[in-house]
Design a protein around this motif. Structure first.
Motif, PDB file in Angstrom:
ATOM      1  N   UNK A 129      52.609 -32.408  -1.166  1.00 39.55           N
ATOM      2  CA  UNK A 129      52.262 -31.000  -0.966  1.00 39.55           C
ATOM      3  C   UNK A 129      52.918 -30.191  -2.075  1.00 39.55           C
ATOM      4  N   UNK A 130      52.118 -29.431  -2.808  1.00 43.67           N
ATOM      5  CA  UNK A 130      52.624 -28.634  -3.934  1.00 43.67           C
ATOM      6  C   UNK A 130      52.239 -27.181  -3.713  1.00 43.67           C
ATOM      7  N   UNK A 190      44.121 -30.570   1.669  1.00 49.19           N
ATOM      8  CA  UNK A 190      43.810 -29.136   1.668  1.00 49.19           C
ATOM      9  C   UNK A 190      44.007 -28.588   0.263  1.00 49.19           C
ATOM     10  N   UNK A 191      43.273 -27.540  -0.045  1.00 47.22           N
ATOM     11  CA  UNK A 191      43.510 -26.724  -1.234  1.00 47.22           C
ATOM     12  C   UNK A 191      43.818 -25.319  -0.738  1.00 47.22           C
ATOM     13  N   UNK A 236      32.986 -33.325 -11.005  1.00 48.04           N
ATOM     14  CA  UNK A 236      32.319 -32.709 -12.144  1.00 48.04           C
ATOM     15  C   UNK A 236      32.476 -31.192 -12.144  1.00 48.04           C
ATOM     16  N   UNK A 237      32.972 -30.661 -13.268  1.00 52.72           N
ATOM     17  CA  UNK A 237      33.097 -29.222 -13.499  1.00 52.72           C
ATOM     18  C   UNK A 237      33.959 -28.517 -12.455  1.00 52.72           C
ATOM     19  N   UNK A 238      34.975 -29.225 -11.928  1.00 49.12           N
ATOM     20  CA  UNK A 238      35.904 -28.620 -10.964  1.00 49.12           C
ATOM     21  C   UNK A 238      37.328 -29.013 -11.342  1.00 49.12           C
ATOM     22  N   UNK A 239      38.291 -28.442 -10.608  1.00 49.03           N
ATOM     23  CA  UNK A 239      39.685 -28.856 -10.764  1.00 49.03           C
ATOM     24  C   UNK A 239      40.120 -29.713  -9.581  1.00 49.03           C
ATOM     25  N   UNK A 240      39.162 -30.368  -8.932  1.00 49.12           N
ATOM     26  CA  UNK A 240      39.465 -31.228  -7.790  1.00 49.12           C
ATOM     27  C   UNK A 240      39.659 -32.657  -8.290  1.00 49.12           C
ATOM     28  N   UNK A 241      40.886 -33.177  -8.248  1.00 49.37           N
ATOM     29  CA  UNK A 241      41.150 -34.518  -8.783  1.00 49.37           C
ATOM     30  C   UNK A 241      40.637 -35.610  -7.853  1.00 49.37           C
ATOM     31  N   UNK A 242      40.211 -36.710  -8.450  1.00 47.71           N
ATOM     32  CA  UNK A 242      39.691 -37.847  -7.687  1.00 47.71           C
ATOM     33  C   UNK A 242      40.644 -39.032  -7.758  1.00 47.71           C
ATOM     34  N   UNK A 243      41.125 -39.340  -8.964  1.00 47.48           N
ATOM     35  CA  UNK A 243      42.060 -40.457  -9.112  1.00 47.48           C
ATOM     36  C   UNK A 243      42.838 -40.316 -10.413  1.00 47.48           C
ATOM     37  N   UNK A 244      43.973 -40.982 -10.420  1.00 45.77           N
ATOM     38  CA  UNK A 244      44.851 -41.025 -11.581  1.00 45.77           C
ATOM     39  C   UNK A 244      45.047 -42.473 -11.987  1.00 45.77           C
ATOM     40  N   UNK A 264      44.851 -27.739  -8.655  1.00 46.54           N
ATOM     41  CA  UNK A 264      45.037 -26.417  -8.058  1.00 46.54           C
ATOM     42  C   UNK A 264      46.528 -26.144  -7.850  1.00 46.54           C
ATOM     43  N   UNK A 265      46.976 -24.898  -7.993  1.00 38.13           N
ATOM     44  CA  UNK A 265      48.408 -24.597  -7.865  1.00 38.13           C
ATOM     45  C   UNK A 265      48.946 -24.796  -6.455  1.00 38.13           C
ATOM     46  N   UNK A 266      48.080 -24.769  -5.471  1.00 36.50           N
ATOM     47  CA  UNK A 266      48.471 -25.051  -4.086  1.00 36.50           C
ATOM     48  C   UNK A 266      47.548 -26.143  -3.562  1.00 36.50           C
ATOM     49  N   UNK A 267      48.128 -27.299  -3.296  1.00 37.17           N
ATOM     50  CA  UNK A 267      47.300 -28.445  -2.929  1.00 37.17           C
ATOM     51  C   UNK A 267      48.119 -29.437  -2.114  1.00 37.17           C
ATOM     52  N   UNK A 268      47.450 -30.112  -1.198  1.00 31.97           N
ATOM     53  CA  UNK A 268      48.028 -31.243  -0.469  1.00 31.97           C
ATOM     54  C   UNK A 268      47.069 -32.409  -0.640  1.00 31.97           C
TER      55      UNK A 268
END
Length: 325
Positions: free
Chosen positions: A39-40, A195-196, A166-174, A25-29
């Motif tokens: 925080x981005x 937060x998003x 699944x089917x989201x832009x919510x990251x879990x791990x890198x 997401x373009x705004x995320x912590x």
């Protein structure tokens, strides 16, 4: 026939959802390893990161356009600034991204900068060409790069891997293959979304209000040609001197005055002229410093500058030595 059309449309839609690479997401912590918090805010062009070093030491960094508390009409007030603060030792430095600057340090994704400019983009570089895996689980979407890396133990992995809900832009791990100290290893970072949406201002409220005078501008410095020379007794050498970036304007004065001294043998050399002056008008003009040996000393002597004004007060003189044999 109409039912078949909608069925095909549904299948195509699901296929596109699966195959279009998600981005953060373009705004995320979010938080990661080592107490890291990131925080981005792409929309407002600001970002923050903090993580633990050797306790109780903590690294904090900020980057943004229109950096707060900058001196009006200074380059820092017009361009991107990245500021690093290491507490509790208060080791504070910053770099400005403009024609005469940049930053030798960077605590943020490398695809955000190209040396003299900076733009806060998505945390994930879309140019990495991630591929969606058919082996994704029912709860996760797994993406990996088509470039592989080999770790020290011999295993070969995709250089970067990302897992999303699944089917989201919510990251879990890198997962990424990195150089850590003297080793090449695979590093797994488990992400916790805090937060998003627009990051809370609290992440940026800790920027020191006096940073423009209390923190070192990492771009301020000297350039010599040559950087070393051999001078026999009663002989001289000419050194060209200029600045890498303009001095700061402080109380209406943007001039830095520079003298030189040899710490190991203060009376071994004379300097002509005794001091050089640089301002924002002539900082790139090469001035000539003539060094004359009047006394024998050590096999190699180190001559360092003494700075007065122009924001150079926090610059470490030993970072800009001249070596004389």
């Amino acid at each position: 026939m109409q039912i078949l059309f909608y069925l095909l449309l549904f299948i195509l839609r699901n296929h596109l959802i699966t195959c279009v690479q998600p981005l953060f997401p373009p705004q995320i912590v979010f938080s990661g390893n080592d107490d890291e918090i990131v925080a981005i805010d792409e929309i407002n062009q600001r970002a923050f990161i903090t993580y633990s070093l050797n306790p109780p030491m903590k690294q904090i960094a900020y980057v943004m356009n229109h950096f707060p508390y900058a001196i009006p009409d200074s380059p820092e007030s017009k361009y991107y600034v990245q500021l690093s603060n290491r507490s509790p030792v208060n080791l504070c430095t910053y770099g400005t991204y403009w024609a005469f600057g940049g930053s030798p340090f960077n605590y943020f994704p490398t695809h955000w900068t190209n040396e003299n400019s900076f733009t806060i983009k998505n945390y994930i570089n879309p140019d990495n060409n991630f591929i969606h895996s058919n082996d994704s689980s029912k709860d996760e979407d797994y993406w990996y790069t088509n470039v592989t890396c080999t770790v020290d133990s011999g295993e070969i992995y995709p250089c970067k891997e990302i897992y999303f809900q699944k089917n989201t832009d919510i990251p879990i791990r890198l997962t990424e293959v990195r150089h850590v100290a003297w080793s090449v290893i695979q590093v797994i970072t488990n992400l916790t979304i805090i937060t998003i949406g627009k990051p809370d201002d609290k992440y940026f409220d800790s920027i020191p209000k006096n940073w423009s005078i209390a923190c070192r501008d990492i771009n301020l410095g000297l350039t010599y040609n040559p950087t070393s020379a051999k001078i026999d007794l009663n002989q001289s050498v000419e050194i060209q001197v200029w600045l890498s970036t303009p001095p700061h304007r402080i109380n209406g004065n943007d001039t830095v005055r520079i003298q030189w001294i040899s710490k190991d043998c203060p009376d071994c050399f004379t300097y002509s002229p005794e001091q050089l002056f640089f301002s924002s008008q002539n900082f790139q003009e090469k001035q000539t410093l003539t060094i004359t040996r009047v006394k024998k000393g050590l096999l190699i002597s180190m001559i360092v500058p003494i700075f007065y004004g122009g924001g150079f007060d926090l610059v470490t003189p030993s970072s800009f030595p001249l070596y004389i044999q």
